[in-house]
Scaffold this active site. Sequence first.
Site, PDB file in Angstrom:
ATOM      1  N   LYS A 269      -1.825 -27.082 -33.172  1.00 31.80           N
ATOM      2  CA  LYS A 269      -1.876 -27.081 -32.107  1.00 31.80           C
ATOM      3  C   LYS A 269      -2.604 -25.577 -32.058  1.00 31.80           C
ATOM      4  O   LYS A 269      -3.163 -24.481 -33.584  1.00 31.80           O
ATOM      5  CB  LYS A 269      -0.411 -25.812 -32.373  1.00 31.80           C
ATOM      6  N   ARG A 343       9.131 -37.258 -28.622  1.00 37.67           N
ATOM      7  CA  ARG A 343       9.563 -38.284 -27.875  1.00 37.67           C
ATOM      8  C   ARG A 343       9.957 -39.132 -29.272  1.00 37.67           C
ATOM      9  O   ARG A 343      10.389 -39.905 -28.705  1.00 37.67           O
ATOM     10  CB  ARG A 343       8.248 -38.443 -26.560  1.00 37.67           C
TER      11      ARG A 343
END
Length: 489
Positions: A269, A343
């Site tokens: 990130k 996910r």
Amino acid sequence: MLELKAVNPKKDTLKTLVIPVCEDVDIHDNRTVGQLVKKAMALKEFNGKIEEEVVFHHPVEVLADRVIFMGAGPKAAVDTEVFRALAGRAVNSCITRGLDDILLTVPSSARIGLDAAELIEAMMEGAFLGNYRFEHYKSERKQITLKQIGFWVKLQDVRRFSRLSARVAAACQGTLQAREWVSAPAADKRPDAYAESIATLARAGGLNVVIWDEKILVEKGFEALLAVGQGSQAEPRLVFLEYRVKGAEKTVCLVGKGVTFDSGGLNLKIGGSMEGMKMDMAGSAAVAATLISMAKLKPNLNVVGVLPLVENMPSGKAIRPGDIIRTYSGKTVEVGNTDAEGRLILADAIAYAVEVYKPHILIDMATLTGACVVALGEKIAAVFTKEDALAEAILTSGKRTFERCWRMPMPEDYKELLRSDFADISNMSSSKWGGAITAALFLSAFVKDTQWAHIDIAGPAYAKKGSAYCSPGGTGFGVRLLLDLLEKL
Ligand code: BES
Ligand code: ZN
Ligand code: ZN
């Protein structure tokens, strides 16, 4: 700590009495309160507007050390949330003043046109949740929370609503527990430690708890969960929490994303977006806390919590973009982006839950996408489901608890965006738009024909700034929502 009381303010000595005041009408039946309100409203600086506050010390009308008047706004605009927030502000105001005991006057439900039980419940929630600070890491506790919170109601209502406070306390304790977990630094809640913390509380509450470590996960084929965890020094865990009722017909599975820190992995990130990522386990915290509260509330259905816990870190062992994983379901996934890790772990947990528990309904809760925060902001969760009735039930619980939800679409044709040239599916959309939707569509590939809803809480799970009944940190969003929903399923 929460107590309904019928008092005589002319005879009973009170420390701090709080009186909510509407701008335009008297909302109290009690005459003495009415007189006091008149006096407060005569002041130039107090008009009953929301967030206004004025204090009388030792007023002649009552035997109270102080009376705090709190604005509730115009009568036409009041709803349960106005009073939930007012109660939270009242508690905060008293904490700031260094007080330890308050009595909140509950307005007449008939005068304000609200259901009496819902009004008292909301005020109790606001007060209970407002009476909390995350201060374990402060050398000195600056703000001491209240020991006693009373609610002044009519004598017959003390008995009529006698069971409310235990219910509210159970739900709110769950919310505060979720806040504790979410606010904790990532270093202190790596998957093993976090799993133990959940297990200790869950067992004490009477739930059945099973924790799987890396060895078992390898044996069982949870490759997606293992893949996300392989970059970290800390092993992943899969935690099962079971609340069972004899003779109950329905089983609901709750799956919660438990990424104890999301650095993004090798797709690290960038500046500014990693700082808050200790909160990426908020879905699992909400699910665990919901189950612990359920054991106290005892609704008549079976509920199983499935919590994949993992730390997403970059290292020489980390998964790479382009790697292909064989998930628990057998479907292969190409890792387009290591930062779309939620996910992946949910895919394994959901596929397992569907196969083994065969639930009537499966709900997953996750801080899944930044795109969801772009769409709905920081206070509203997104609900994805093909089931209209389930969507309606979730939205209704969202309204009741003010844990607001908004339904999102799941267009079939967007599934194309998840096509992979080499695997069955990619974890990364080929479009930069609609990221919350494509994430939900990815999950849908693992639910088979189970009735399923996905709730993306990336926005409301954490609050940098405090509000009426939530101090800065984890918000515990989802616990009251799920409890309300489960009671109605
Ligand atoms: N944990 C994040 C989502 C998130 C973002 C939660 C902001 C809370 C606040 C998630 O794992 C993530 O990184 N998602 C990516 C997905 C993308 C790489 C497809 C995102 O939303 O950018
Ligand atoms: Zn991520
Ligand atoms: Zn994440």
